[in-house]
Design a protein around this motif. Structure first.
Motif, short mmCIF file in Angstrom:
data_model
loop_
_atom_site.label_atom_id
_atom_site.label_comp_id
_atom_site.label_asym_id
_atom_site.label_seq_id
_atom_site.Cartn_x
_atom_site.Cartn_y
_atom_site.Cartn_z
N LEU A 171 24.55 33.59 37.08
CA LEU A 171 25.20 34.69 37.57
C LEU A 171 24.84 35.87 36.57
CD1 LEU A 171 29.11 33.46 38.03
CD2 LEU A 171 27.32 33.88 39.84
N GLY A 172 24.85 37.14 37.02
CA GLY A 172 24.51 38.33 36.14
C GLY A 172 26.04 38.81 36.09
N VAL A 173 26.43 38.91 34.84
CA VAL A 173 27.64 39.69 34.62
C VAL A 173 27.54 41.19 34.08
CG1 VAL A 173 30.00 39.79 33.23
CG2 VAL A 173 28.67 37.73 34.00
N ARG A 174 28.02 42.02 34.70
CA ARG A 174 27.72 43.57 34.47
C ARG A 174 27.83 43.65 32.66
NH1 ARG A 174 30.58 47.52 37.96
NH2 ARG A 174 32.27 47.58 36.52
N ALA A 175 27.21 44.34 31.83
CA ALA A 175 27.51 44.33 30.49
C ALA A 175 29.01 44.76 30.09
CB ALA A 175 26.50 45.01 29.90
N ASP A 176 29.44 45.69 30.69
CA ASP A 176 30.87 46.21 30.50
C ASP A 176 31.98 45.16 31.02
OD1 ASP A 176 30.61 46.58 33.07
OD2 ASP A 176 31.41 48.75 32.93
N ALA A 179 32.92 39.01 28.46
CA ALA A 179 33.79 38.51 27.23
C ALA A 179 32.94 37.37 26.62
CB ALA A 179 34.89 38.07 27.91
N GLN A 180 32.86 37.49 25.37
CA GLN A 180 32.15 36.30 24.49
C GLN A 180 32.55 36.65 23.32
OE1 GLN A 180 27.89 37.02 25.35
NE2 GLN A 180 27.80 37.95 23.17
N GLU A 217 31.18 43.07 39.97
CA GLU A 217 30.82 43.13 38.62
C GLU A 217 29.87 41.95 38.31
OE1 GLU A 217 34.84 44.93 38.91
OE2 GLU A 217 33.87 43.17 39.54
N LEU A 218 29.57 41.08 39.28
CA LEU A 218 28.95 39.66 39.33
C LEU A 218 27.72 39.93 40.37
CD1 LEU A 218 31.89 37.04 38.78
CD2 LEU A 218 30.28 37.91 36.91
N VAL A 219 26.51 39.32 40.06
CA VAL A 219 25.63 38.97 40.99
C VAL A 219 25.03 37.59 40.92
CG1 VAL A 219 24.88 41.40 41.00
CG2 VAL A 219 23.85 39.91 38.98
N ASP A 220 24.89 37.02 41.91
CA ASP A 220 24.38 35.67 42.06
C ASP A 220 23.02 35.74 41.88
OD1 ASP A 220 23.77 32.99 42.78
OD2 ASP A 220 25.23 32.80 44.20
N LEU A 221 22.31 35.02 40.82
CA LEU A 221 20.91 35.15 40.52
C LEU A 221 20.25 33.86 41.18
CD1 LEU A 221 20.93 36.47 36.72
CD2 LEU A 221 20.84 37.66 39.03
N ALA A 300 33.46 36.27 32.10
CA ALA A 300 33.38 37.53 32.78
C ALA A 300 34.90 38.12 32.49
CB ALA A 300 33.31 37.52 34.17
N ASP A 301 35.18 39.20 32.02
CA ASP A 301 36.46 40.03 31.61
C ASP A 301 36.93 40.57 32.88
OD1 ASP A 301 38.72 40.51 30.49
OD2 ASP A 301 37.77 42.22 28.97
N LEU A 302 37.24 39.74 33.90
CA LEU A 302 37.52 40.39 35.29
C LEU A 302 38.77 39.76 35.78
CD1 LEU A 302 33.92 40.12 36.94
CD2 LEU A 302 35.09 42.20 35.82
N GLY A 303 39.85 39.97 34.89
CA GLY A 303 41.09 39.37 34.99
C GLY A 303 41.35 37.95 34.65
N PRO A 304 42.46 37.42 34.38
CA PRO A 304 42.78 35.96 33.80
C PRO A 304 42.13 34.75 34.77
CG PRO A 304 44.80 37.23 33.93
CD PRO A 304 43.71 38.10 34.59
N ARG A 305 42.15 34.89 36.07
CA ARG A 305 41.75 33.91 36.90
C ARG A 305 40.20 33.69 36.54
NH1 ARG A 305 41.10 32.84 43.42
NH2 ARG A 305 40.52 30.19 43.03
N LEU A 306 39.16 34.85 36.59
CA LEU A 306 37.83 34.74 36.44
C LEU A 306 37.55 34.54 34.99
CD1 LEU A 306 36.33 37.34 38.98
CD2 LEU A 306 36.64 35.00 39.09
N LEU A 307 38.40 35.23 34.06
CA LEU A 307 38.02 35.19 32.62
C LEU A 307 38.08 33.31 32.18
CD1 LEU A 307 37.80 36.18 29.56
CD2 LEU A 307 40.14 36.12 29.51
N GLU A 308 38.99 32.69 32.82
CA GLU A 308 39.11 31.27 32.49
C GLU A 308 38.50 30.52 33.33
OE1 GLU A 308 43.73 31.55 30.46
OE2 GLU A 308 43.42 30.66 32.51
#
Length: 528
Positions: A171-176, A179-180, A217-221, A300-308
């Motif tokens: 996946l590509g995660v938009r830089a903004d 989460a890391q 905010e995510l792209v499938d590569l 990805a810092d996109l809410g709890p479900r996707l972050l975890e």
């Protein structure tokens, strides 16, 4: 392994499932009620009001020979898993509520085991001996009622026991939205992300489960490099990068849904920072001892479900940092007899003595000298073997199970959830160390070593003669270390024969509780 003349995967799965559930009943159902009696070469027990027996070998490991039986109308008849489930439910339901899922979970685990056995027979094992050992745990936990329970669909394509291999999904995660923490440079070598994005590898099974929640905010590569699952299923080995990647999987595997909570992501990096100088000291005192740090995570810092759900932890690969000429092998595979090192067959007592020294001494040093709790169970320890198969050092991994003794480390500044995730009080931590090191680990290894030492003798009788010698040797090693450590009271009590804590896997599954809430039942201490 189970002493049965098995002719099909279904029969083999039935035998293994029955043996595991019977072990649980000895420890957690009949044992606490005083309804287990030794009657060599059998063990007798009463479950659900019926008398059962099984020919046993391996001491506390409870390895059975032949099919267990039940007494009916004055004669012994072969016992089946379905019958034992019915009997166990009758006892477990008294004062513990009802679990309408239990029988289905045991049956599903048995079916999964048969599927694995069929797939494994047609698959090609990996050439890497360490990876082959990771994929050798066909029967799962020997004291679990549903050791091969797998949630979700399509799990076989990701099953380590079937020698699976599959491409990561990139996946590509938009830089903004990134989460890391820590060092995750290994991830950037797995592929290439477009401008403005960072690379995030995903487990394809997890991605299928999360796809409805994915946003712009995510792209499938597309597919990435091939990886191989290790014994935990959700942790995979990326050979080109030389690292392991620990993913979240929103499916139940044995007891738990295997998800990286946000505080576990942060905790892995924090523990790596704190344990690095400690393991440096340990490796000086116990040469060759290694651990596998987890230097960073990305999500990805996109809410709890996707972050975890998309969080991935980078773990150092087992081949990095090892001494020349040694091969890391999963302890669980050694307990299952796969592989059977040449040195073990040549001199079982010498092999066992080297093994106990390599594994137990660093664990006890960490706890008493440094206030660090490891979970050194069979899936969390690799053992470096020399060219003859003699154990020379232990390799410890999985920081989710590592903890700091409360009060011995300054946790100021950590988020409260992270501080709780990385610490245990001393009493709880010691119980976990003793269970993982002795009950889950050394008891099982001792049974395997005794089996090799009994070759050519009269079966279980030969093992019965060797096991006391093994535990006498282990006791001498621990007595020496107790003296070096100043005779700490918990270790002194252990050597004096205090009962061992055995994790109550059957009870926690019956209660449908989280793994962390599992209690213990006392069992006899072979060091006494």
């Amino acid at each position: 392994m189970h002493g049965l003349a098995l002719t099909s995967p279904a029969e083999e799965a039935e035998g293994a499932t029955l043996a595991a559930l019977l072990r649980c009943c000895v420890r957690e159902v009949a044992g606490p009620r005083g309804l287990v009696w030794p009657a060599p070469p059998y063990v007798l027990l009463r479950v659900g009001g019926e008398l059962l027996r099984a020919r046993t070998r391996g001491g506390a490991a409870l390895r059975f020979e032949g099919r267990p039986e039940r007494l009916e109308a004055g004669a012994w008849h072969p016992l089946t898993t379905d019958e034992l489930v019915r009997l166990a439910q009758a006892d477990l339901g008294r004062g513990r509520g009802h679990n309408e899922e239990f029988a289905g979970q045991v049956a599903a685990s048995r079916t999964a085991m048969a599927v694995i056995l069929r797939a494994r027979a047609a698959a090609v094992p990996p050439a890497d001996p360490w990876l082959a050992s990771e994929q050798a745990l066909v029967y799962g936990h020997p004291f679990h009622p549903s050791p091969k329970a797998r949630g979700g669909r399509g799990w076989l394509r990701y099953a380590p026991e079937a020698h699976a291999s599959f491409p990561l999904r990139l996946l590509g995660v938009r830089a903004d939205a990134l989460a890391q923490e820590g060092d995750v440079t290994a991830l950037d070598g797995l592929g290439e992300a477009p401008a403005g994005y960072r690379l995030l590898p995903a487990h394809p099974w997890q991605l299928d489960l999360l796809r409805p929640a994915l946003g712009g905010e995510l792209v499938d590569l597309g597919p990435g490099p091939a990886v191989m699952p290790t014994s935990s299923v959700r942790t995979v080995y990326a050979p080109d990068a030389g690292v392991c990647l620990k993913f979240s999987l929103d499916v139940r595997i044995t007891n738990c849904v295997r998800k990286n909570a946000w505080y576990e992501l942060a905790g892995a990096v924090e523990l790596t920072r704190r344990l690095t100088p400690i393991f440096h000291d340990i490796s000086r005192k116990h040469p060759g001892t290694r651990w596998l740090p987890e230097p960073g995570y990305r999500s990805a810092d996109l809410g709890p479900r996707l972050l975890e759900g998309l969080g991935v932890i980078v773990r150092t690969g087992p081949w990095l940092g090892g001494s020349p000429g040694v091969t890391p092998i999963l302890a669980g595979a050694l307990a299952a007899g796969s592989p059977a090192p040449e040195a073990l067959g040549r001199d079982p007592l010498a092999w066992w003595t080297a093994y106990v020294s390599a594994v137990a001494r660093p664990v006890l040093e960490l706890y008493f000298t440094h206030g660090v709790i490891l979970e050194p169970h069979l899936q969390n320890v690799l053992v470096d073997l020399d060219a003859s198969g003699l154990p020379v050092a232990a390799v410890f991994r999985d920081l989710e199970g590592a903890k700091l003794v409360t009060g011995r480390h300054d946790l100021t500044g950590l988020a409260p959830q992270v501080a709780r995730a990385v610490s245990y009080d001393a009493e709880r931590g010691w119980a976990r160390v003793v269970y993982c090191l002795l009950v889950n680990h050394l008891v099982e290894i001792a049974a395997t070593v005794a089996g090799h030492g009994a070759d050519g003798e009269d079966g279980a009788d030969g093992e019965g003669e060797i096991l006391p010698e093994l535990w006498k040797a282990a006791r001498e090693i621990l007595l020496q270390q107790a003296g070096e450590l100043g005779w700490p009271l918990p270790l002194s009590d252990l050597l004096a024969g205090s009962p061992l804590p055995a994790k109550a896997n059957l009870s926690v599954r019956w209660a449908r509780a989280a793994d962390r809430s599992a209690g213990y039942v006392p069992i006899a201490n072979p060091l006494a």
